[in-house]
Structures are given as C-alpha cells and as structure tokens.
Design an enzyme around this catalytic site. Structure first.
Site, PDB file in Angstrom:
ATOM      1  N   CYS A  46      32.590 -30.790  -0.119  1.00 41.55           N
ATOM      2  CA  CYS A  46      31.282 -30.608   0.536  1.00 41.55           C
ATOM      3  C   CYS A  46      30.519 -31.936   0.593  1.00 41.55           C
ATOM      4  O   CYS A  46      30.068 -32.451  -0.429  1.00 41.55           O
ATOM      5  CB  CYS A  46      30.478 -29.557  -0.221  1.00 41.55           C
ATOM      6  SG  CYS A  46      28.746 -29.434   0.280  1.00 41.55           S
ATOM      7  N   CYS A  49      26.815 -31.908  -0.564  1.00 36.54           N
ATOM      8  CA  CYS A  49      26.740 -31.699  -2.014  1.00 36.54           C
ATOM      9  C   CYS A  49      26.730 -33.019  -2.766  1.00 36.54           C
ATOM     10  O   CYS A  49      26.119 -33.144  -3.841  1.00 36.54           O
ATOM     11  CB  CYS A  49      27.921 -30.864  -2.498  1.00 36.54           C
ATOM     12  SG  CYS A  49      27.984 -29.188  -1.825  1.00 36.54           S
TER      13      CYS A  49
END
Length: 304
Positions: A46, A49
């Site tokens: 991700c 993230c």
C-alpha cells in the site's frame, strides 16, 4: 526539567506496536481502557500507507503516552480487518474503553493527522502535546511574576522537546529581554526555524525587542512634553515623546501621541508614525484595548 514538562517519556516500543489477531484483544481492546489506542490497518504493498503510517507514529510519539498505536498488517491478519469491515487501506480506527470512537480511510495531510490524534487524545481526557502546553503556561506565569531566569529554563526545555514551538522561542526571547539582554533575545529569535520565523508570537517578541531598544534611548517625558506644548508641529519631539511614554509602560498615551502625529502629517519621516504604531500593536496582544482602539482610530484617519 522533564518533570515540569510532563514526566518521564514512555519508550517508543510501548507506544507503537505491531499487533496480530492473537494480541489484538490485549494491545487494543484492553489497553484502550487506560488510554485511547489508534489502530492503523496497512499492508506492505500500500503506497499511501508508507506516508500515513510514519506520520501517525510521529504524532503519537509527540503525545508522550496520552495515546498509543497498534499497527495491523491486513495481509497477515485478515480476520481482524473483516471484523472491522475494512474495505480499503490505509484505514485508521481509534479505540477507547474497548469501543471504536473515531476513524478515517485514505491518506491525510499532516495537519489533519495532528488534529485527528489531538481529538482522540482529548476524548481520553489527555493532552496531545505531552504536557508542553502546561509547561508554557507555567513559564509565562513565572515570567509575569518576575522569575525570568526560571522561566527561561522552562522555555528552553520546551524547545528541546519541540524545536518548532513558536511560543517557546518567543517566551525564551522575552525572558532574556526581561533580564535586559536584548541581544540574546534577538539571537534566540534568529535561531528559530525558518518555518516559524513569521509566527505571530515571534513577530510580537521582535516588536518588544525593538521597543526595548528604543526605551534605552528615550528622553525624559517632562522635557519632551514641554517641547510639544511649545510647538505642536514639532514632529520629532512628539515622536520622541511617544517613545518615552512607551518606555514608562504607558502604551495608551504613546499611541495617542502617534495618532496625533499621523493626523498632522502622515508622511513625516517616511510614515514613521504609522510604522511605530504597528510596532506597538504587534508587541501587544491582539485583543488588548489599546490595540483595538488604536487600530480603529488609525483606520478612520486612513480612510477618512
């Protein structure tokens, strides 16, 4: 000094943990009975993230134990993600007293991350700044009571904890100014990071330093008053009178003389009256009646 600023700092390992399905109950649900816990659902693949996670960790660390953080890798803990109905990541939830109380999905800018963490901390009855606000209040009280040296120590300690705290830099400068050391006060402000150099607190302290230096060279009020009475158009005497009045802590009278000078000749000495008025306004609190009344009268003259 750390006991003034908020006590011993909790180790980072105690504030931020990698949590699994086996430890979620203990590290999130049970831990949230004592202080809020922010849960960050993430995954190695991700992209957002990788930005959000470190920013959250930094904000949680700054709170010094008022909130903790649990990191959940959704690839390895799919059951927890399903139970929390995580549809996409990054996803963040805040727990308190065993229940989710707030959350968001997607990346946020740093300012909104700080706001989120502060809101969560306040929900748990804590302070998101790790007690720095209380330390600043204590230092301001000391400074007001004449304990400038002790106040300077606290302001310096706050800077040691948060090197971008404009209020602390301004307070330290004013502490040196209270000890008649304008040069050191200016050096403190010149050492402040560029991103806070124009903060209102810094600007106010700079104005106070300038006025303090003027006060050191101010003439006697009585003599200057006599010169102005003898010749109301003696603009230099009126300007000097305003400086002398401010040196005696009579800001209201100083502003009155500068307004009169501005009324008589607003362009005198490259607009010195207006410039000096703004210096006095900047040195005072925005809600001060001297500032409010002075700005109102100056505006009425400018736009008359």
């Amino acid at each position: 000094m750390m006991d003034i600023i908020g006590g011993a700092e909790a180790p980072a390992a105690d504030l931020i943990k990698d949590v699994s399905e086996a430890t979620f109950m203990q590290d999130v649900v049970e831990a949230s009975q004592n202080a809020p816990v922010i849960v960050d659902f993430w995954a190695p693949w991700c992209g957002p993230c990788k930005t959000l996670g470190p920013a959250l960790e930094a904000a949680v660390t700054r709170a010094k134990g008022a909130v903790t953080m649990a990191k959940v890798n959704v690839d390895e803990n799919q059951m927890i993600a399903q139970q929390m109905r995580v549809q996409s990541i990054p996803a963040v939830f805040a727990f308190y007293k065993g229940q989710p109380i707030d959350g968001f999905q997607g990346a946020l800018p740093p300012s909104e991350i700080d706001t989120f963490v502060a809101k969560v901390v306040e929900a748990g009855g804590g302070s998101a700044d790790g007690g720095l606000g209380e330390a600043l209040e204590a230092a301001e009280t000391m400074l007001a009571e004449g304990e400038a040296e002790d106040a300077a120590q606290i302001f310096a300690a706050v800077i040691g904890e948060d090197d971008k705290n404009a209020a602390a830099y301004a307070g330290l400068a004013r502490s040196h100014l209270a000890q008649d050391d304008a040069d050191q006060a200016e050096a403190v402000l010149n050492g402040a990071p560029a991103e806070i150099a124009e903060a209102p607190e810094i600007e106010a302290a700079r104005a106070q330093i300038e006025l303090a230096r003027q006060a050191a060279n101010a003439g006697p009020v009585a003599d200057l008053r006599a010169q102005v009475d003898a010749d109301p158009n003696n603009h230099q005497a009126r300007f000097d009178l305003a400086q002398a009045l401010h040196a005696t802590d009579d800001a209201e009278a100083a502003v009155a003389e500068l307004l009169e000078l501005f009324r008589r000749d607003r362009e005198w000495n490259d607009g010195a009256a207006k410039s000096q008025l703004f210096t006095i306004f900047d040195a005072l609190k925005p809600e001060d009646t001297v500032v409010l009344n002075g700005r109102r009268k100056l505006s009425s003259m400018i736009f008359a």
